[in-house]
Design an enzyme around this catalytic site. Structure first.
Site, mmCIF file in Angstrom:
data_model
loop_
_atom_site.group_PDB
_atom_site.id
_atom_site.type_symbol
_atom_site.label_atom_id
_atom_site.label_comp_id
_atom_site.label_asym_id
_atom_site.label_seq_id
_atom_site.Cartn_x
_atom_site.Cartn_y
_atom_site.Cartn_z
ATOM 1 N N ILE A 72 -21.276 2.866 84.852
ATOM 2 C CA ILE A 72 -19.861 2.661 85.194
ATOM 3 C C ILE A 72 -19.052 3.898 84.807
ATOM 4 O O ILE A 72 -18.263 3.874 83.844
ATOM 5 C CB ILE A 72 -19.262 1.404 84.508
ATOM 6 C CG1 ILE A 72 -20.223 0.201 84.592
ATOM 7 C CG2 ILE A 72 -17.913 1.045 85.150
ATOM 8 C CD1 ILE A 72 -19.690 -1.080 83.928
ATOM 9 N N PRO A 73 -19.254 5.025 85.510
ATOM 10 C CA PRO A 73 -18.406 6.185 85.210
ATOM 11 C C PRO A 73 -16.941 5.814 85.434
ATOM 12 O O PRO A 73 -16.623 5.110 86.393
ATOM 13 C CB PRO A 73 -18.883 7.253 86.207
ATOM 14 C CG PRO A 73 -19.619 6.513 87.275
ATOM 15 C CD PRO A 73 -20.176 5.285 86.613
ATOM 16 N N HIS A 74 -16.077 6.232 84.523
ATOM 17 C CA HIS A 74 -14.676 5.819 84.626
ATOM 18 C C HIS A 74 -13.780 6.823 83.927
ATOM 19 O O HIS A 74 -14.235 7.585 83.065
ATOM 20 C CB HIS A 74 -14.475 4.426 84.018
ATOM 21 C CG HIS A 74 -14.857 4.337 82.575
ATOM 22 N ND1 HIS A 74 -16.138 4.018 82.185
ATOM 23 C CD2 HIS A 74 -14.160 4.526 81.434
ATOM 24 C CE1 HIS A 74 -16.193 4.011 80.866
ATOM 25 N NE2 HIS A 74 -15.003 4.327 80.380
ATOM 26 N N ALA A 75 -12.513 6.812 84.288
ATOM 27 C CA ALA A 75 -11.547 7.703 83.642
ATOM 28 C C ALA A 75 -10.138 7.194 83.871
ATOM 29 O O ALA A 75 -9.860 6.500 84.845
ATOM 30 C CB ALA A 75 -11.675 9.126 84.199
#
Lengths: 158, 92
Positions: A72-75
């Protein structure tokens, strides 16, 4: 602890254009760019480079591979003006360096505006809670079109 | 030997990113079964990153920790240290 997101939020968070059912790149950074481009092409991202830098910065802190075959890459970034979710799945698996060593086969990207700190944890926790259920993961793997992915996500967070 | 305590989360990011990975790693490094969750709610496996992420535990939230096994006390000490250390001072 944060409130859950609701099933009605899915259409706004992740319309069909944010969903890919074709094999993403096998390498993590390329896969992150692939997901980001779904959101860029859907018109959700005002500044691709700023968003990418924020995603990679978060990834350098510690991996977003949470195990069970999920990444779950997130920013949080002002490159987006509203919370946005994208999805891709991989038959081969993408090495996210997760603690359980499982390559990611279900990959989500979350981008939220920098000011929306509550949204960030809320989406991440709702999604994680749903994905802990094997039947949700099976439904996402089996989904034959974008609508089936959205249905699985509505079930997941219900 | 079962031990438990409630800890208030200090890092600004909550139980997320570096604090979360330090937390999960501490659990897996000890000989103890640990579960975590809100003081009045369901607990999840503290050694699973996705389970810990599912808690959505933010800064200022109370987290209940329950540990069972030979390292129960030691793992709770370490988890409390991680949860009460501001993120920039965390060396994990």
């Amino acid at each position: 602890m944060t409130d859950a997101i609701e099933a009605d939020d899915i259409d706004e968070l992740i319309p069909a254009s944010h969903i890919s059912l074709t094999e993403p790149p096998a390498e993590k950074e390329a896969c992150i760019e692939y997901l980001l481009d779904l959101l860029v092409e859907a018109g959700r991202v005002e500044d691709r480079e700023t968003a990418l830098a924020a995603l990679l910065e978060r990834e350098s802190e510690t991996t977003t591979g949470v195990g069970m075959g999920i990444g779950i890459p997130h920013a949080k970034t002002d490159a987006v003006s509203r919370p946005s979710l994208a999805f891709a799945r991989s038959e081969d698996g993408v090495d996210f360096g997760s603690m359980d060593g499982e390559p990611a086969t279900l990959i989500f990207m979350i981008l939220v505006p920098a000011s929306g700190s509550e949204d960030h944890l809320k989406i991440l926790s709702s999604l994680s809670r749903g994905l802990m259920h094997e039947e949700v993961r099976d439904d996402l793997h089996a989904a034959e079109d974008e609508a089936a992915v959205q249905d699985a996500l509505r079930e997941a967070i219900a | 030997m079962s031990r438990e305590r409630v800890v208030t989360i200090v890092p600004e990011a909550g139980l997320h990113a570096r604090p979360a990975s330090a937390f999960v790693k501490a659990v897996t490094d000890h000989d103890a079964e640990v579960s975590a969750g809100p003081p009045d709610g369901d607990l999840v496996q503290a050694g699973s990153m996705i389970a810990v992420t599912s808690l959505g535990a933010g800064q200022g939230d109370d987290l209940r920790l329950v540990a069972e096994g030979p390292d129960a006390e030691a793992v709770l000490d370490e988890l409390e240290r991680i949860l009460t250390t501001p993120e920039e001072e965390l060396d994990a």
